[in-house]
Write an enzyme that holds these catalytic residues in place. Sequence first.
Site, PDB file in Angstrom:
ATOM      1  N   CYS A   1       0.850  -1.206   0.000  1.00  0.00           N
ATOM      2  CA  CYS A   1       0.000   0.000   0.000  1.00  0.00           C
ATOM      3  C   CYS A   1       0.887   1.259   0.000  1.00  0.00           C
ATOM      4  O   CYS A   1       2.040   1.219   0.364  1.00  0.00           O
ATOM      5  CB  CYS A   1      -0.881   0.016   1.241  1.00  0.00           C
ATOM      6  SG  CYS A   1      -1.917  -1.438   1.381  1.00  0.00           S
TER       7      CYS A   1
ATOM      8  N   ARG B   1       3.722   1.150  -6.914  1.00  0.00           N
ATOM      9  CA  ARG B   1       3.748   0.081  -5.893  1.00  0.00           C
ATOM     10  C   ARG B   1       2.687  -0.974  -6.174  1.00  0.00           C
ATOM     11  O   ARG B   1       2.682  -2.030  -5.554  1.00  0.00           O
ATOM     12  CB  ARG B   1       3.525   0.697  -4.499  1.00  0.00           C
ATOM     13  CG  ARG B   1       4.622   1.663  -4.089  1.00  0.00           C
ATOM     14  CD  ARG B   1       4.209   2.531  -2.919  1.00  0.00           C
ATOM     15  NE  ARG B   1       4.121   1.808  -1.676  1.00  0.00           N
ATOM     16  CZ  ARG B   1       5.105   1.744  -0.772  1.00  0.00           C
ATOM     17  NH1 ARG B   1       6.238   2.366  -1.016  1.00  0.00           N
ATOM     18  NH2 ARG B   1       4.978   1.075   0.348  1.00  0.00           N
TER      19      ARG B   1
ATOM     20  N   TRP C   1      -3.427  -2.149  -1.640  1.00  0.00           N
ATOM     21  CA  TRP C   1      -3.210  -3.426  -2.332  1.00  0.00           C
ATOM     22  C   TRP C   1      -3.807  -4.476  -1.411  1.00  0.00           C
ATOM     23  O   TRP C   1      -3.262  -4.731  -0.333  1.00  0.00           O
ATOM     24  CB  TRP C   1      -1.714  -3.647  -2.558  1.00  0.00           C
ATOM     25  CG  TRP C   1      -1.423  -4.812  -3.411  1.00  0.00           C
ATOM     26  CD1 TRP C   1      -1.968  -5.088  -4.639  1.00  0.00           C
ATOM     27  CD2 TRP C   1      -0.552  -5.910  -3.129  1.00  0.00           C
ATOM     28  NE1 TRP C   1      -1.475  -6.258  -5.115  1.00  0.00           N
ATOM     29  CE2 TRP C   1      -0.608  -6.781  -4.213  1.00  0.00           C
ATOM     30  CE3 TRP C   1       0.265  -6.209  -2.060  1.00  0.00           C
ATOM     31  CZ2 TRP C   1       0.134  -7.948  -4.260  1.00  0.00           C
ATOM     32  CZ3 TRP C   1       1.008  -7.372  -2.094  1.00  0.00           C
ATOM     33  CH2 TRP C   1       0.933  -8.239  -3.187  1.00  0.00           C
TER      34      TRP C   1
ATOM     35  N   ASN D   1      -0.614   0.909   6.202  1.00  0.00           N
ATOM     36  CA  ASN D   1       0.137  -0.033   5.363  1.00  0.00           C
ATOM     37  C   ASN D   1       0.682  -1.084   6.305  1.00  0.00           C
ATOM     38  O   ASN D   1       1.363  -0.766   7.269  1.00  0.00           O
ATOM     39  CB  ASN D   1       1.288   0.687   4.637  1.00  0.00           C
ATOM     40  CG  ASN D   1       2.051  -0.264   3.732  1.00  0.00           C
ATOM     41  OD1 ASN D   1       1.532  -1.310   3.329  1.00  0.00           O
ATOM     42  ND2 ASN D   1       3.276   0.089   3.401  1.00  0.00           N
ATOM     43  N   GLY D   2       0.346  -2.355   6.050  1.00  0.00           N
ATOM     44  CA  GLY D   2       0.836  -3.423   6.932  1.00  0.00           C
ATOM     45  C   GLY D   2      -0.283  -4.423   7.179  1.00  0.00           C
ATOM     46  O   GLY D   2      -1.324  -4.384   6.536  1.00  0.00           O
TER      47      GLY D   2
ATOM     48  N   GLU E   1      17.919 -16.273 -21.968  1.00  0.00           N
ATOM     49  CA  GLU E   1      17.842 -15.062 -21.129  1.00  0.00           C
ATOM     50  C   GLU E   1      19.236 -14.678 -20.631  1.00  0.00           C
ATOM     51  O   GLU E   1      19.604 -13.502 -20.631  1.00  0.00           O
ATOM     52  CB  GLU E   1      16.878 -15.295 -19.967  1.00  0.00           C
ATOM     53  CG  GLU E   1      16.916 -14.239 -18.870  1.00  0.00           C
ATOM     54  CD  GLU E   1      16.493 -12.833 -19.321  1.00  0.00           C
ATOM     55  OE1 GLU E   1      16.003 -12.692 -20.460  1.00  0.00           O
ATOM     56  OE2 GLU E   1      16.671 -11.887 -18.539  1.00  0.00           O
TER      57      GLU E   1
ATOM     58  N   LYS F   1      21.096 -11.115 -21.251  1.00  0.00           N
ATOM     59  CA  LYS F   1      21.638 -10.273 -20.179  1.00  0.00           C
ATOM     60  C   LYS F   1      23.079  -9.874 -20.481  1.00  0.00           C
ATOM     61  O   LYS F   1      23.456  -8.721 -20.407  1.00  0.00           O
ATOM     62  CB  LYS F   1      21.573 -11.029 -18.826  1.00  0.00           C
ATOM     63  CG  LYS F   1      20.213 -11.167 -18.231  1.00  0.00           C
ATOM     64  CD  LYS F   1      19.707  -9.909 -17.591  1.00  0.00           C
ATOM     65  CE  LYS F   1      18.677  -9.104 -18.289  1.00  0.00           C
ATOM     66  NZ  LYS F   1      17.639  -9.591 -19.104  1.00  0.00           N
TER      67      LYS F   1
ATOM     68  N   GLU G   1      23.366  -7.554 -23.717  1.00  0.00           N
ATOM     69  CA  GLU G   1      22.730  -6.226 -23.729  1.00  0.00           C
ATOM     70  C   GLU G   1      23.405  -5.251 -22.770  1.00  0.00           C
ATOM     71  O   GLU G   1      23.260  -4.039 -22.936  1.00  0.00           O
ATOM     72  CB  GLU G   1      21.238  -6.316 -23.440  1.00  0.00           C
ATOM     73  CG  GLU G   1      20.848  -6.669 -22.034  1.00  0.00           C
ATOM     74  CD  GLU G   1      19.323  -6.622 -21.864  1.00  0.00           C
ATOM     75  OE1 GLU G   1      18.644  -5.844 -22.547  1.00  0.00           O
ATOM     76  OE2 GLU G   1      18.822  -7.383 -21.033  1.00  0.00           O
TER      77      GLU G   1
ATOM     78  N   HIS H   1      24.348 -30.077 -33.610  1.00  0.00           N
ATOM     79  CA  HIS H   1      23.750 -29.781 -34.931  1.00  0.00           C
ATOM     80  C   HIS H   1      24.342 -28.516 -35.538  1.00  0.00           C
ATOM     81  O   HIS H   1      23.696 -27.836 -36.333  1.00  0.00           O
ATOM     82  CB  HIS H   1      22.231 -29.630 -34.771  1.00  0.00           C
ATOM     83  CG  HIS H   1      21.564 -30.872 -34.287  1.00  0.00           C
ATOM     84  ND1 HIS H   1      21.393 -31.997 -35.061  1.00  0.00           N
ATOM     85  CD2 HIS H   1      21.109 -31.191 -33.047  1.00  0.00           C
ATOM     86  CE1 HIS H   1      20.820 -32.945 -34.351  1.00  0.00           C
ATOM     87  NE2 HIS H   1      20.633 -32.489 -33.126  1.00  0.00           N
TER      88      HIS H   1
ATOM     89  N   LYS I   1      14.247   1.375 -21.970  1.00  0.00           N
ATOM     90  CA  LYS I   1      13.598   0.484 -21.016  1.00  0.00           C
ATOM     91  C   LYS I   1      12.274  -0.027 -21.570  1.00  0.00           C
ATOM     92  O   LYS I   1      11.912  -1.163 -21.358  1.00  0.00           O
ATOM     93  CB  LYS I   1      13.357   1.201 -19.681  1.00  0.00           C
ATOM     94  CG  LYS I   1      12.707   0.335 -18.605  1.00  0.00           C
ATOM     95  CD  LYS I   1      13.523  -0.897 -18.306  1.00  0.00           C
ATOM     96  CE  LYS I   1      12.819  -1.860 -17.384  1.00  0.00           C
ATOM     97  NZ  LYS I   1      13.536  -3.159 -17.293  1.00  0.00           N
TER      98      LYS I   1
HETATM   99  C1  AGP Z   1      15.265  -7.311 -21.141  1.00  0.00           C
HETATM  100  O1  AGP Z   1      16.438  -7.264 -20.348  1.00  0.00           O
HETATM  101  C2  AGP Z   1      15.250  -6.207 -22.181  1.00  0.00           C
HETATM  102  N1  AGP Z   1      15.402  -4.954 -21.580  1.00  0.00           N
HETATM  103  C3  AGP Z   1      14.096  -6.282 -23.159  1.00  0.00           C
HETATM  104  O2  AGP Z   1      14.298  -7.464 -23.890  1.00  0.00           O
HETATM  105  C4  AGP Z   1      12.666  -6.339 -22.558  1.00  0.00           C
HETATM  106  O3  AGP Z   1      12.482  -7.555 -21.866  1.00  0.00           O
HETATM  107  C5  AGP Z   1      11.659  -6.272 -23.726  1.00  0.00           C
HETATM  108  O4  AGP Z   1      11.828  -5.045 -24.392  1.00  0.00           O
HETATM  109  C6  AGP Z   1      10.203  -6.411 -23.286  1.00  0.00           C
HETATM  110  O5  AGP Z   1       9.854  -5.331 -22.460  1.00  0.00           O
HETATM  111  P1  AGP Z   1       8.458  -5.399 -21.661  1.00  0.00           P
HETATM  112  O6  AGP Z   1       8.554  -6.553 -20.713  1.00  0.00           O
HETATM  113  O7  AGP Z   1       8.345  -4.080 -20.968  1.00  0.00           O
HETATM  114  O8  AGP Z   1       7.356  -5.617 -22.659  1.00  0.00           O
END
Ligand code: AGP
Length: 609
Positions: A2, A27, A73, A99-100, A482, A486, A489, A505, A604
């Site tokens: 909350c 949040r 929440w 909150n709690g 994944e 990481k 990127e 293969h 992001k």
């Molecule tokens: C993940 O580390 C990347 N920043 C990127 O692949 C991200 O996961 C992707 O753009 C999807 O974003 P979203 O989850 O906000 O849809």
Amino acid sequence: MCGIVGYFGKKEAQPVLMEGLRRLEYRGYDSAGIATMEGDVIRITRSVGKVSELAALIKEGDQSNVGIAHTRWATHGKPTESNAHPHRSNDGKVAVVHNGIIENYKELKEMLQRSGATFVSETDTEVIAHLIRHELSSGINLVDATRTALVQLKGTYGIIVMSSEYPDYIVAARMGSPLILGVGDNEHYIASDASAILRYTRQMVYLDDGEIAVVGRGGFDIRTLGNKMVEKEIELIDAAEAEIQKMGYPHFMMKEMMEQPDVLLNSTRGRLDVENGMAILGGLRDVADRLRDIERVIIVGCGSAYYAGLVGEYMLEEYAGIPVEVELGSEFRYRKPIISKNTVVIAISQSGETADTLAAVREAKEKGALTLGIVNAVGSTIARETDAGVYNHAGPEIGVASTKAFVSQMTVLALFTLFLGRQRSMSLVTGQRIAKEILELPDKVKEILIQQDKIGDIGLRYKDVAHAYFLGRKYCNPIAMEGALKLKEISYIHAEGYAAGEMKHGPIALIEDGFPVIVLAPKDSVYDKSMSNLEEIRARGGRVIMVTTEGCEIDRNLVDDVIFIPKTLEMLTPILAVIPLQLLAYFVTIEKGLDPDMPRNLAKSVTVE
Ligand code: AGP
């Protein structure tokens, strides 16, 4: 979690409180409310849904300079207007936001009902309002009534109380849930975290557990529950707002990796019924019956969200017995997908704004599919445009490389698997076992995070490599991809994730002396197969970092480094197996002098096609 905001000063309270709620939306919440006090009248407005919906209900012309507000929440009681905060005493003279969790609210509620209190909500918080009113009736003032009420509570609270009988001050108190006091010029702010009030002041006083703040016309004072005055330092938050959110960590990515145990708690809080082996997903309540008839699942996402979907595919097929396919958002939108009304399309997105995923949702809706969202950003477009969904409650993920959101996405998919599986042939025992193991994940993640120094040393040794393979089988195949994402990127090292069985293969052609391969080989149903990969790589001079289950006997001639993760169910292992890969990518990156939070060329949230 909350959100709480309070104000006492010379400005109009309402705009300050509403802006504070908007800053706390990250949040996660399901309802909101505000109370202002003018003279001897407390006006309360509450609504289910977004802060914007609450804003639409508030009457204009509120001149009050005192008020409290809250985003809820739900923990006790459904998200309804009557359960939303602020809660009040029957005569309306006391209002509280909280909150709690109050653990002994039931016995207090019974005692108060015997004394004549009438309860209108299902919440634990309402007990606090009636209890303070009860204490006030003995003739003591609001501060003392709050103190004597709080000592009767068991559990956690961050609260703000106001009473029309004591219009010259409001009272805040903390036990287990953060509360911060913002000091202005003849005005004061109270909030569950600094981001709600940073725009007004950088002078903060952090309340500690067992402390009470009395905030009024003459300023503020702080005392203990035993009414002993406490001198507190006013701390000047002089960094930029964004810096605040790092809470002392060098990077958002490190902060967010370290938050993962709490994120797992928040993603599952109130959503597991271990006794009945069920998942309680309030966001799916309205579509639960339609989900019984679902014959096919399509999961759509991009980047890490896509890889989370691949983990979900294994979970749902193995434990819910439903055919699943996982699609990249950017591809799905150009296909002619075969969709029927018994198809559910699940969109996974941390930001809830990814254009490719949003386009896929719109295409799916167009074709009559039921659409669900697994989204972190509350109120985001994908959350609003899907028919129903489950919020991650992972908190804001600022680091461009997804970590805590990814782990939360897999966890929510495990909850979804439990939900669908128990609608179908999953047994009570299996459901109980999965639910119990999910609850144990936070502590198991902590056991990995404490290995960060060891993983940092490994990162130091690999920081100059030009290429790397990540290999995994079955549930760890998506984690290999994944892990590669990481690393590439944020450190800009070329990395590829492969199904380990694919090496022979073609990809094995690249293995030569010193070529680094990270092999995900937990003690699972395909462990022996993964061991043969190690032999293949070693025979050609490759360097191996192995991620495996603690307790496994490892032939040290086959590996250069080993990282152990705790044992859990095979379906939950990906949630643990990714943690070392996040840390490895992070440490390689900082060893290279790069900023893991701001990798080149990346945003992001990719809100463009
Ligand atoms: C993940 O580390 C990347 N920043 C990127 O692949 C991200 O996961 C992707 O753009 C999807 O974003 P979203 O989850 O906000 O849809």
